[in-house]
Design a protein around this motif. Structure first.
Motif, short mmCIF file in Angstrom:
data_model
loop_
_atom_site.label_atom_id
_atom_site.label_comp_id
_atom_site.label_asym_id
_atom_site.label_seq_id
_atom_site.Cartn_x
_atom_site.Cartn_y
_atom_site.Cartn_z
N GLU A 78 0.78 0.64 -16.70
CA GLU A 78 0.42 0.48 -15.29
C GLU A 78 1.16 -0.69 -14.67
O GLU A 78 1.65 -0.60 -13.53
N LYS A 91 8.22 0.27 -9.14
CA LYS A 91 8.14 0.66 -7.72
C LYS A 91 8.63 -0.46 -6.82
O LYS A 91 9.38 -0.22 -5.87
N SER A 92 8.20 -1.69 -7.10
CA SER A 92 8.57 -2.80 -6.22
C SER A 92 10.01 -3.25 -6.46
O SER A 92 10.72 -3.61 -5.52
N LYS A 106 -8.31 -0.51 -5.90
CA LYS A 106 -7.26 0.24 -6.61
C LYS A 106 -7.69 0.65 -8.01
O LYS A 106 -7.20 1.64 -8.55
N ASP A 121 6.15 7.20 -6.57
CA ASP A 121 5.08 7.28 -7.56
C ASP A 121 5.41 8.31 -8.63
O ASP A 121 5.18 8.09 -9.81
N ASN A 127 3.99 -0.44 -11.54
CA ASN A 127 3.96 -1.26 -10.33
C ASN A 127 5.25 -2.06 -10.17
O ASN A 127 5.77 -2.20 -9.06
#
Length: 512
Positions: A334, A341-342, A142, A348, A338
């Motif tokens: 960053e 999103k979770s 990633k 995105d 993440n």
């Protein structure tokens, strides 16, 4: 002789102006622009007898940047003099740090997903290990890790102003502006990586409010050191390093490194010139012509005649300052993307936009607290609020409403007290007046009718008043349902619950 393969090797030196109130070593105001040579004093002009003094916040902001870029912070450091001559360097030397920089041994992880698929692996193939033999592709591919060798404090120089065909002038307002220089290891393997590295660093440093990072204002500039590894008939060669100076856009970094890589390959094929550890070409980038040009050659650090700065004593960096700097970093972009999103199930695109600034991300999360539909909160901010801000050239800090306004608006729609269309009316009025959505809904009489009995009465009347539409429905024209629904909304002034009304219209027609 035949070239088997070749690869690009790039290291970056990023110069970033810090957001201190004063210059690095004097009390002159630190800001961009203004009348030339109006924010100067004997210290930043380098006049005889002037004594520099470290401004408050200078070292702390450097430590904030170091923490944000995963560096070790020195407990003891010093300043040095770096001697060279430019017309805009008033003293004939620059106050900087040489052998004991404030920050060392950091890294930045570049999100590989930001590469187009055909550019992720450099030219011709991305190294999976750096020159130290460490893995540089991490977290299941990633991220690509770029090591930071050091971050040191230094002062900026003045600015040369050239009027074509006339005269050249120097504005010393910028002289003495506090800088950090971020020096990487040669870990980047493509021009795209170098551009992404600078973009990522800019985002991080803006997030922790170390710098404005405005490339067009010169707040951030990049020197790219580039050469090639070339395998010819099984033997490895290294081309001489070129340092491309003062690249001030992501596009120029990519294009300059691309051109220089091709130039070095051609030069190697013609005369087999190889790397000399004591020699470097200093290049400038001619954006108009799209090519690099040699400015000068640099032999070694000896040319700079580094000496300890005699007017500023070496000093100890207090643990309290280092801890305070760490507390100012917080969650980086960053990691925040993440988590959003979770935690919220956002796309995105949504998280990229919502985390484009720390203030916007904080504003969104405040609005998400207590909201019955967090995705709708994101949609209202992204589609409606940011559109207004962009049109007015404002930021989230200029907005006239609070996050609670969006929370209350989204909940009113989720509870079906108003429709989405009515929500836009409420949104416009709350921007104009600053009133909360519930107050606007009450004042304007916008609340949706959800009482089944009241809705049934409106539906019965509409069906009774439109016998032709009923006859058309019975003859098979099912699109009449939509027309009748429109009449129901018209009769109610748009206040009835659309879902309940639609179900009732369909039920009544089916029973005829």
């Amino acid at each position: 002789m035949a070239i088997d393969k070749w690869e690009v090797v790039i290291g970056c030196e990023i110069h970033t102006q810090l957001l201190t109130k004063t210059k690095a070593f004097c009390a002159c105001e630190n800001r961009y622009g203004g009348m030339p040579n109006t924010r100067v004093c004997p210290v930043c002009l380098g006049l005889p007898g002037a004594m520099p003094r470290i401004s408050k916040g200078y070292v702390e902001l450097g430590a904030v940047a170091g923490h944000a870029l995963n560096c070790d912070i020195a407990r003891f450091t010093k300043f040095d003099r770096k001697h060279y001559f430019y017309p805009d360097l008033t003293k004939g030397y620059q106050i900087t740090q040489y052998d004991i920089p404030l920050c060392t041994n950091g890294h930045v992880d570049l999100p590989m997903a930001k590469y187009p698929e055909d550019q992720r692996f450099g030219q011709p193939k991305c190294r999976t290990k750096n020159f130290k033999g460490e893995d540089c592709i991490i977290d299941n591919g990633k991220y690509r890790r770029v090591r930071i060798e050091r971050i040191h404090l230094e002062e900026d120089v003045g600015k040369s102003l050239h009027l074509p065909g006339k005269h050249s002038y120097i504005d010393y307002n910028r002289s003495g502006t506090p800088l950090i220089e971020i020096v990487t290891k040669p870990d980047m393997t493509s021009p795209e990586e170098a551009a992404l590295f600078m973009e990522t660093v800019q985002e991080i440093l803006r997030y922790v409010k170390v710098t404005n990072g405005n490339l067009e204002e010169g707040n951030m500039r990049c020197d790219a050191n580039i050469n090639l590894n070339v395998w010819e008939d099984g033997k490895l060669y290294h081309t001489p390093i070129s340092e491309i100076k003062n690249l001030n856009s992501f596009r120029s970094i990519k294009e300059a490194c691309t051109y220089e890589a091709q130039r070095q390959l051609k030069e190697f094929m013609e005369d087999r010139q190889e790397f000399n550890p004591g020699y470097k070409n200093t290049m400038n980038w001619d954006e108009e012509k799209g090519q690099t040009n040699i400015m000068r050659t640099k032999n070694s650090f000896v040319d700079y005649r580094f000496v300890v700065e005699p007017d500023i004593k070496p000093f100890t960096v207090e643990e309290e300052l280092i801890s305070r700097a760490l507390s100012r970093v917080g969650e980086l972009p960053e990691a925040k993307r993440n988590r959003l999103k979770s935690e919220y199930g956002l796309s995105d695109f949504d998280v990229e936009t919502l985390t484009s600034s720390r203030d916007l991300a904080v504003w969104f999360e405040e609005a998400a607290k207590g909201a019955k539909d967090v995705k709708k909160v994101a949609n209202w901010i992204l589609a409606e609020l940011l559109a207004v801000l962009n049109e007015n050239k404002q930021t989230i800090n200029d907005v006239s409403i609070s996050p609670k306004h969006i929370t209350e608006l989204v909940n009113a729609i989720a509870d079906k007290r108003i429709s989405s269309a009515q929500g836009k009316t409420v949104f416009a009025k709350m921007l104009e007046s600053g009133k909360m959505p519930d107050a606007i809904i009450k004042e304007e009489g916008l609340e949706t009718v959800s009482d089944s009995g009241a809705i049934e009465g409106i539906v019965d009347k509409v069906i009774a008043d439109n016998p032709k539409a009923v006859a058309d429905y019975k003859s098979g024209k099912t699109n009449v349902v939509g027309w009748l629904m429109g009449q129901v909304m018209k009769a109610s002034g748009g206040k009835v619950n659309p879902k309940m009304a639609t179900e009732l219209v369909a039920k009544k027609l089916a029973a005829l």
